[in-house]
Design an enzyme around this catalytic site. Structure first.
Site, PDB file in Angstrom:
ATOM      1  CG  ASP A  38      -1.991   0.987   1.213  1.00 45.21           C
ATOM      2  OD1 ASP A  38      -1.946   1.884   0.355  1.00 45.21           O
ATOM      3  OD2 ASP A  38      -2.903   0.890   2.058  1.00 45.21           O
ATOM      4  CG  LEU A  39       2.568   2.619  -3.578  1.00 46.76           C
ATOM      5  CD1 LEU A  39       2.351   3.048  -5.023  1.00 46.76           C
ATOM      6  CD2 LEU A  39       4.045   2.532  -3.246  1.00 46.76           C
ATOM      7  CE1 TYR A  43      -4.068   8.656  -7.532  1.00 48.13           C
ATOM      8  CE2 TYR A  43      -5.667  10.427  -7.346  1.00 48.13           C
ATOM      9  CZ  TYR A  43      -5.325   9.167  -7.789  1.00 48.13           C
ATOM     10  OH  TYR A  43      -6.255   8.424  -8.480  1.00 48.13           O
ATOM     11  NE  ARG A  75      -2.332  11.566   4.859  1.00 43.81           N
ATOM     12  CZ  ARG A  75      -2.505  10.358   4.358  1.00 43.81           C
ATOM     13  NH1 ARG A  75      -2.531   9.306   5.181  1.00 43.81           N
ATOM     14  NH2 ARG A  75      -2.635  10.179   3.070  1.00 43.81           N
ATOM     15  CG  ASP A 130      -3.312   3.415  -3.275  1.00 39.62           C
ATOM     16  OD1 ASP A 130      -4.224   2.634  -3.615  1.00 39.62           O
ATOM     17  OD2 ASP A 130      -3.369   4.102  -2.248  1.00 39.62           O
ATOM     18  CD  GLU A 131      -4.951  -0.638  -0.903  1.00 40.28           C
ATOM     19  OE1 GLU A 131      -5.299  -1.822  -0.714  1.00 40.28           O
ATOM     20  OE2 GLU A 131      -5.533   0.324  -0.399  1.00 40.28           O
TER      21      GLU A 131
END
Length: 684
Positions: A38-39, A43, A75, A130-131
DNA sequence: AAGCAATAG
DNA sequence: GGTTCTATTGCTT
């Protein structure tokens, strides 16, 4: 970072170099080792690679008025995924925004990621951009066979709930080796693509996915079997179980089930009443951390679509312009892909007071061959115009344009993508293809190793070298590759006046397939193009012969004969040669017939190739069996594989007595596809 | 084969 | 639960 110092390059192709194993395993329990990658904020990572200065600042990726993802700096300041831009700016006034509506770069890098993983192990399944899941059981077995002693292998990264410095109760060697592989793969992804991400290592996809998110970002976690109930119990609600979406969660809640434990303890029989046997069992299994689903190699996408949303669209003109815009980029993407779409779909989202927003509606239709060919051959503008006409018809099936309407979204989609056998340099290679005749589509884990394996041979028109090196293959061939610019273009620009047209009356000049309504609304340049003789003469139902047509055909003759020397058969010619003019193609077919009266042989050769469409790989194939094949065969299989869609096998279709020819014809229409995945990579 | 629902990132 | 822009699978007709 908890990555290994080992050079993964040394282990490159590990999955190919299989020791003597597996046959001896017999009825061993499932020793699957599954990875989930999982990156991190994908984006945002891509944008930070494009502009490293963005690493320092809070960054949000904006689509319309939504922040779809953001980097970790943002975040920390309270920005979250899917937050509105205004809310995000309030939280974080210095937030830097990058528009992310165009997914092109993300898509490209996403496929590079998948491709990189596939270079280590073919069993890679994508989940979004992305996974990726990987079944690394084979790699693990190889390492196991090469591992000297029975010494305990240490883990890389975290181990879920590994509170105790435990004794090795149970054998965790495979998972430990999996954690090493994960570390190496993450390092490879980082060094080669500059991307960071999380990995989860477990015995099935569900658990691998769940555990991969337990330490973020850029870390990895292994889940041991004895901690399965811990991780399932740690989920805050049923909605957190992958596979349980909003609707299912609501229905479960209606049964009084809110926690994972609730579902674990709920009687299966009651669950069956609400969901039916298969869904009920699946849900129950998920709650227990049981997931037999195989890692199914994703391969090239099965559909390409483009869409745009907006506040309000209420005129046909606007709609057509938007569709044209969407089609232009979609057709271009499709052209780069190389496959020919067989169906077109238009979907809309209507605004209505009652059904406040949602609800998409769609209509689809087959794409006439001549249009599909234009896409493949690069006559993109032509294709767009004709597709626009199709789109308008579909639109009118959903919207009464006589009355008022209010749309908030338009989507155009190509599906049923078909490859054409690119007879590139005539070098076909043969892929050894095998399937389990007995295997339904069950589990690949518990599957008895004693299943009979059938091997069959397929001609495979691809140069593996090219594919493996990531070159974009031009499926449409010789003409496109080394010829002058597409003939259509030439003719459009040069033959703008009359070429002996008989029906040149101004009122009659529109090509047969162009809707006057569409035409009126088109940009002027497109209109002009449409009025050129080539269009008015060559579109579909031209029963009339024209000078232009003859000329087109004639000028193609030389190329045609050249092509025949390299082409395998008539079908290939039809597909590779001229795309822009149907009548021209017919000419060539006829010529081909006479040139190759004995092309049955050729056809049979190609037949077997097309048969590949009924061989599915993934579900049926035991990775261990796969790993025993010669590397070159594996490589070709993989490539072929990526294109295959599961088809249920009709046992009778395998009967030797059956005519290959008829089968070929059937299969040809179906999905004999060659590898396209590599197209997503820029030539390096 | 068409259209939609559900699920996913 | 929807917002974006995709993509896949499975159900129903």
């Amino acid at each position: 970072m908890d990555t290994s110092e080992d050079e993964i390059e040394e282990d490159e192709n590990e999955w190919k170099t299989s020791p003597s194993l597996q046959k001896t395993l017999g009825p061993t329990p499932a020793h699957r080792v599954i990875l989930h990658f999982d990156l991190d904020c994908f984006y945002a990572q891509v944008e930070m690679i494009r502009n490293p200065a963005l690493r320092e600042v809070p960054l949000g990726i904006q689509q319309k008025y939504i922040i779809v993802t953001c980097n970790y700096v943002a975040r920390e300041q309270g920005v979250t995924k899917l937050m509105s831009v205004t809310a995000a700016k309030e939280k974080c006034p210095q937030l830097v925004l990058v528009k992310g509506e165009d997914l092109t770069h993300y898509r490209e890098i996403s496929y590079k990621m998948t491709e990189l993983l596939m270079s280590y192990c073919p069993l890679v399944e994508r989940l979004g951009f992305d996974e990726n899941f990987m079944d690394i059981s084979s790699m693990v077995e190889n390492r196991l066979a090469q591992t000297p002693g029975t010494d305990a292998v240490s883990f890389k990264g975290h181990v879920f709930n590994h509170l105790t410095a435990d004794v090795d109760c149970g054998d965790h060697t495979r998972l430990a080796l999996g954690s090493h592989i994960a570390a190496e793969l993450r390092e490879a992804v980082h060094s080669k693509l500059g991307l960071t991400g999380c990995a989860g290592i477990a015995t099935n996809k569900l658990l691998a996915k769940l555990v991969s998110g337990t330490f973020k970002p850029n870390q990895q976690t292994t889940l041991l079997p004895e901690n399965i109930s811990d991780i399932m119990g740690s989920l805050s609600g049923l909605r957190k179980v992958p596979g349980v979406g909003h609707q299912t969660a609501k229905r479960l809640q209606a049964l009084g089930l809110v926690s994972v434990k609730d579902l674990q303890l709920f009687p299966l029989s009651d669950l069956v009443k609400e969901f039916g046997a298969s869904s009920a069992q699946r849900l129950k299994n998920l709650s227990l951390g049981v997931d037999d689903s195989p890692v199914t190699p994703t391969g090239a996408p099965q559909s390409l679509s483009d869409e745009d949303s907006f506040k309000k669209m209420s005129s046909t003109k606007e709609v057509l312009e938007k569709i044209q815009e969407l089609l232009s980029s979609l057709v271009e993407r499709m052209h780069k892909d190389g496959r020919q779409p067989q169906t077109f779909r238009l979907t809309i989202r209507k605004y209505s007071a009652t059904n406040k927003w949602f609800s998409r509606e769609s209509r689809q239709c087959p794409i006439p061959n001549h249009i599909g060919q234009k896409i493949c051959s690069g006559c993109c503008d032509d294709a767009v115009v004709q597709l626009l006409s199709l789109a308008l018809k579909l639109f009118h099936k959903m919207v009464e344009s006589s009355t008022a309407f209010h749309l908030t979204l338009l989507n155009v989609c190509f599906s049923n993508l078909q490859t054409r056998e690119a007879a590139t340099s005539g070098k076909g290679s043969i892929a050894h293809f095998f399937t389990h005749s007995t295997s339904p589509r069950k589990t690949q884990s518990i599957s008895s190793q004693s299943q009979v394996v059938h091997y069959s041979y397929f001609h495979f028109f691809m140069t593996p070298g090219a594919a493996l090196h990531g070159f974009k293959r031009k499926q449409s061939s010789v003409v496109a590759e080394e010829g002058p610019p597409p003939p259509q273009k030439v003719f459009c620009s040069t033959a703008s006046s009359d070429c002996g047209e008989t029906n040149n009356k101004t009122t009659q000049r529109l090509p047969p397939n162009v809707d006057p309504e569409v035409f009126r609304l088109l940009p002027e340049d497109i209109q002009k193009e449409l009025l050129s003789p080539v269009y008015t003469n060559s579109l579909v139902n031209t029963s009339t012969s024209s000078a232009t047509e003859a000329e087109v055909s004639h000028t193609r003759e030389n190329k045609t004969s050249l092509l025949f020397t390299g082409a395998r058969n008539i079908e290939d010619i039809k597909e590779t040669v001229d795309p822009c003019n149907l009548t021209t193609v017919k000419h060539q077919s006829a010529a081909g017939q006479s040139l190759f009266p004995g092309d049955n042989v050729m056809k049979e050769g190609r037949l077997s190739f097309s048969r590949s469409s009924d061989c599915k790989f993934p579900g049926n194939v035991d990775p261990k069996v796969f790993s025993e094949l010669p590397p070159d065969v594996q490589a070709e299989l993989m490539a072929e594989w990526k294109q295959q869609k599961p088809l249920l096998k009709d046992p009778s279709s395998r009967k030797p007595g059956r005519s290959l020819m008829t089968k070929d014809k059937k299969a040809a229409g179906k999905s004999s596809q060659t590898n396209n995945l590599f197209k997503y990579f820029k030539p390096s």
